[in-house]
Design a protein around this motif. Sequence first.
Motif, mmCIF file in Angstrom:
data_model
loop_
_atom_site.group_PDB
_atom_site.id
_atom_site.type_symbol
_atom_site.label_atom_id
_atom_site.label_comp_id
_atom_site.label_asym_id
_atom_site.label_seq_id
_atom_site.Cartn_x
_atom_site.Cartn_y
_atom_site.Cartn_z
ATOM 1 N N PHE A 11 14.487 6.188 -14.098
ATOM 2 C CA PHE A 11 15.597 5.787 -13.239
ATOM 3 C C PHE A 11 16.403 7.021 -12.854
ATOM 4 C CE2 PHE A 11 19.783 3.747 -12.467
ATOM 5 C CZ PHE A 11 19.384 2.754 -11.594
ATOM 6 N N GLY A 12 16.399 7.351 -11.575
ATOM 7 C CA GLY A 12 17.165 8.506 -11.129
ATOM 8 C C GLY A 12 16.917 8.777 -9.658
ATOM 9 N N SER A 13 17.955 9.231 -8.965
ATOM 10 C CA SER A 13 17.836 9.501 -7.535
ATOM 11 C C SER A 13 18.677 10.717 -7.192
ATOM 12 C CB SER A 13 18.300 8.295 -6.719
ATOM 13 O OG SER A 13 18.338 8.605 -5.340
ATOM 14 N N LEU B 122 0.827 -1.205 0.000
ATOM 15 C CA LEU B 122 0.000 0.000 0.000
ATOM 16 C C LEU B 122 0.861 1.255 0.000
ATOM 17 C CD1 LEU B 122 -3.053 0.836 0.232
ATOM 18 C CD2 LEU B 122 -2.628 1.106 2.675
ATOM 19 N N PHE B 123 1.897 1.261 0.827
ATOM 20 C CA PHE B 123 2.728 2.457 0.934
ATOM 21 C C PHE B 123 3.905 2.443 -0.031
ATOM 22 C CE2 PHE B 123 0.111 3.065 4.524
ATOM 23 C CZ PHE B 123 0.138 4.429 4.786
ATOM 24 N N LEU B 124 4.119 1.328 -0.706
ATOM 25 C CA LEU B 124 5.115 1.300 -1.773
ATOM 26 C C LEU B 124 4.555 1.933 -3.039
ATOM 27 C CD1 LEU B 124 7.996 0.244 -2.407
ATOM 28 C CD2 LEU B 124 6.904 -1.801 -3.343
ATOM 29 N N VAL B 125 3.283 1.676 -3.328
ATOM 30 C CA VAL B 125 2.699 2.190 -4.560
ATOM 31 C C VAL B 125 2.485 3.702 -4.494
ATOM 32 C CG1 VAL B 125 0.229 1.985 -4.000
ATOM 33 C CG2 VAL B 125 1.003 1.612 -6.349
ATOM 34 N N GLN B 126 2.410 4.264 -3.294
ATOM 35 C CA GLN B 126 2.145 5.699 -3.178
ATOM 36 C C GLN B 126 3.283 6.542 -3.751
ATOM 37 O OE1 GLN B 126 0.649 6.849 0.700
ATOM 38 N NE2 GLN B 126 -0.534 4.976 0.890
ATOM 39 N N PRO B 127 4.517 6.436 -3.240
ATOM 40 C CA PRO B 127 5.591 7.216 -3.869
ATOM 41 C C PRO B 127 5.922 6.725 -5.272
ATOM 42 C CG PRO B 127 6.497 5.761 -2.189
ATOM 43 C CD PRO B 127 5.008 5.685 -2.064
ATOM 44 N N MET B 128 5.730 5.428 -5.529
ATOM 45 C CA MET B 128 6.055 4.882 -6.844
ATOM 46 C C MET B 128 5.192 5.513 -7.930
ATOM 47 S SD MET B 128 5.643 0.954 -8.193
ATOM 48 C CE MET B 128 6.618 0.307 -6.847
ATOM 49 N N TYR C 268 17.854 2.019 -7.865
ATOM 50 C CA TYR C 268 18.478 0.856 -8.492
ATOM 51 C C TYR C 268 17.603 0.129 -9.508
ATOM 52 C CZ TYR C 268 21.606 1.596 -4.539
ATOM 53 O OH TYR C 268 22.461 2.155 -3.632
ATOM 54 N N PHE C 269 16.305 0.418 -9.537
ATOM 55 C CA PHE C 269 15.423 -0.329 -10.427
ATOM 56 C C PHE C 269 14.631 0.618 -11.318
ATOM 57 C CE2 PHE C 269 15.967 -3.013 -6.660
ATOM 58 C CZ PHE C 269 16.402 -4.193 -7.248
ATOM 59 N N PRO C 270 14.597 0.356 -12.628
ATOM 60 C CA PRO C 270 13.779 1.168 -13.532
ATOM 61 C C PRO C 270 12.298 1.061 -13.175
ATOM 62 C CG PRO C 270 15.347 -0.184 -14.754
ATOM 63 C CD PRO C 270 15.375 -0.667 -13.340
ATOM 64 N N VAL C 271 11.530 2.018 -13.655
ATOM 65 C CA VAL C 271 10.107 2.074 -13.321
ATOM 66 C C VAL C 271 9.373 0.815 -13.775
ATOM 67 C CG1 VAL C 271 7.948 3.262 -13.869
ATOM 68 C CG2 VAL C 271 9.962 4.583 -13.218
ATOM 69 N N ASP C 272 9.716 0.275 -14.946
ATOM 70 C CA ASP C 272 9.026 -0.932 -15.420
ATOM 71 C C ASP C 272 9.241 -2.110 -14.475
ATOM 72 O OD1 ASP C 272 7.829 0.220 -17.569
ATOM 73 O OD2 ASP C 272 9.346 -0.403 -19.029
ATOM 74 N N VAL C 273 10.456 -2.256 -13.962
ATOM 75 C CA VAL C 273 10.727 -3.320 -12.993
ATOM 76 C C VAL C 273 9.920 -3.085 -11.721
ATOM 77 C CG1 VAL C 273 12.505 -4.403 -11.565
ATOM 78 C CG2 VAL C 273 13.020 -3.763 -13.932
ATOM 79 N N GLN C 274 9.818 -1.836 -11.304
ATOM 80 C CA GLN C 274 9.037 -1.503 -10.114
ATOM 81 C C GLN C 274 7.566 -1.863 -10.314
ATOM 82 O OE1 GLN C 274 9.684 2.602 -8.906
ATOM 83 N NE2 GLN C 274 11.805 2.542 -9.619
ATOM 84 N N ARG C 275 7.029 -1.522 -11.477
ATOM 85 C CA ARG C 275 5.603 -1.776 -11.741
ATOM 86 C C ARG C 275 5.288 -3.269 -11.722
ATOM 87 N NH1 ARG C 275 3.171 -0.885 -16.156
ATOM 88 N NH2 ARG C 275 4.936 -0.979 -17.593
ATOM 89 N N PHE C 276 6.114 -4.055 -12.410
ATOM 90 C CA PHE C 276 5.853 -5.489 -12.477
ATOM 91 C C PHE C 276 6.139 -6.167 -11.134
ATOM 92 C CE2 PHE C 276 6.057 -4.601 -17.015
ATOM 93 C CZ PHE C 276 5.025 -5.394 -17.501
ATOM 94 N N GLY C 277 7.137 -5.667 -10.412
ATOM 95 C CA GLY C 277 7.418 -6.218 -9.093
ATOM 96 C C GLY C 277 6.268 -5.990 -8.135
ATOM 97 N N TRP C 278 5.691 -4.787 -8.175
ATOM 98 C CA TRP C 278 4.544 -4.505 -7.302
ATOM 99 C C TRP C 278 3.359 -5.387 -7.687
ATOM 100 C CZ3 TRP C 278 -0.509 -3.309 -6.990
ATOM 101 C CH2 TRP C 278 -0.980 -2.814 -5.777
#
Length: 720
Positions: free
Chosen positions: A711-713, A20-26, A167-177
Amino acid sequence: MPLPGRGLFVLTVFTGSFLLFLVQPMFARIALPALGGAPGVWTVAMLFYQAALLAGYVYAHLLTRRGGKWQPWVHFALFGAAALTLPIGMRDIGGYEAVGPTLWLLALLTVSIGPVFFLVAAQAPLMQSWFAAGERTHGQDPYFLYAASNAGSLAALAAYPLLIEPYFPVDVQRFGWSAGFLLLAALTFFASRGVHPEKRDALAAGAPIPRRRYVYWGALAAIPSGLMLSTTTFLTMDIVAVPLLWVIPLGLYLLSYIVAYAEGGAIFVRQARFIAPLLLLGVGSYAFLADGVLALLFAMAGLILLFYVALALHGELAATRPPPAQLTAYYLTISVGGMIGGLFPAVVAPSAFDWTYEYPILLIGAAALLPATPLLKWLAALWQGPRGRQAAWTLALVLLALSTVALGSSEGTPTWLRVGIGIGAVILIGMRLPFALAFTALLLSMGGWTTVVQSVTTGQRTRSFFGIYTVTTDRDQGVRRLEHGTTLHGLQSLEPGNRRTPLGYYSDTSGAGRVFAAAAADAKIGVVGLGVGSLSCYAKPAQDWTFYEIDPAIVRIARDESRFTYLSSCTPDARIVLGDARLSLARKDKPKYDLLAIDAFSSDAIPQHLMTIEAFQLYGQRLATDGVLMVHISNRFLNLEPVVSAITEELGWQARIMDDRPSEEGPSAGLTTRSIWVAMSPDASRIEALPEAQGWRPLERHNVSAWRDDFGSIVSVLRY
């Protein structure tokens, strides 16, 4: 297979809250480029999250009230329907121009992640209800699962900016979630086994809760929620709207819940009840005076204030919680309060106020709710009984009357009177409403009345979705300034002979000033970021100028000749394109520019999507073969040179940087400011022609990767 026990419920609740709180900033990070990197993106996103959380809690409450074995199957059916929207991602909904940024973002969030967020939001109260009705867990107190829920939330908030985003591109984040969502469905299925219908039916029949108790719970939840959002707005307005800074106030907010509901947390709550009113008086009273360097210090101290106020109020929530029979109604009320608290700074305040009045108003609300005790026993005895309460109210009203001295004085409230009002407020600690009134008097005496009078009489300030702008006139120095947050955004001389002279970051000794002054007489010039229009006074008669500006409020200020005259005097025929510059430049009808400047930073906050490799590739497409790109990277908090250096190296361009530091003495002191500009071009000869004697030098190489859209921080470029 054994029936579910305590461990499985802890894992299920933790996993749901983590998602729930991972998807918010993502997802806010995914949506950020579409709205120009504005700080308001996170505030509006949080409003959606709180509304969706409320919807999930309503669903959980209604589901548990019905009883019967069909509850899990209804829940699993909705899980299946929500899974059809996976993987999560940003949907193309259109309509931005018709409804504006706030409603558009709310609609985008609803369509893109609404179904899955709704289901995950219902997990915590639903699992606690099932735990209390489980065959192996019936009769056990389920409130410890609330601490597990907040622990999962806090873990997600720490993991995203520190371990996932860098460390992870947005596409990896989306599919991981999305994979995590399916795992949660499986855990929920196993946790539902052994939930006893009769026990659940008995759970649904609880004693009624008085209406005033619901109101009290809602208020205790609303104030910390609103304070968390208003604190976040200040941080992101002055630094950068990115998840790393979004999650700090939210993390402290959640930590206060964890401590308040933890076993043994009562001792920390008692400490917070003692510390919170003192912090309100010592830190919160400076809310109207926070400016310049003090503003950053106030923001840091404000985080401490947020935590202790939230802990004191959430501790009161925990202390007054009902038995498990009313568990879902209790959480539903907390959710309603949280949404109302978020609605105030996200929607109401930007429309109603020209300054961040929501912050001191919320502080006053906190003062009225704090369950504090008097500092000394004799003070507690002093306010007892009807006469004692009357004396407390009388003292508070006297303090409020004394604060009005500032209205009749050009120098504000005398220091001795501020100290006296502060002492009176300390004496009233423990008397909720009189203390809140005394705290109000202290706020007003410390810059509050001055700020209110400016709002009512001068019209100096303008507030929009993208920030708060203040126009001030310094008659002694003969200049007019535009400030955004705590940063100078532009200035102009009031002397008739100097009104066309660019000042601030754009003086003739700055990198921008030198390059713009040397531009060809018939050059096509584009500028991303209008400001007060300072650069326009480098224009030559045959040049063609276009400005790109995302905020209509800035356009109105720059075109208002009673405030600034750069545009009307120097480029009255210049085109101004409203909207996000990157989206505007991507349109095929845009010309090739001989000179293109990127100067879209608001305060010290940067729209990160304008600083990615994909953005610079777009700028290159809009440059003539020998065109020059100018990038303004002055920033108090971020060292952006490594990012630009990595981008130029990857593009194969040539670049030079100039750090112009004007003298702080002499007639131009205060009129020109330090500025850092980068000149870059695919044509090496254009950059090599920049003379080293003027201060141009090659960019330093650093071990920093180029930012990308997915990807950027900012961690590696923070100034410490």
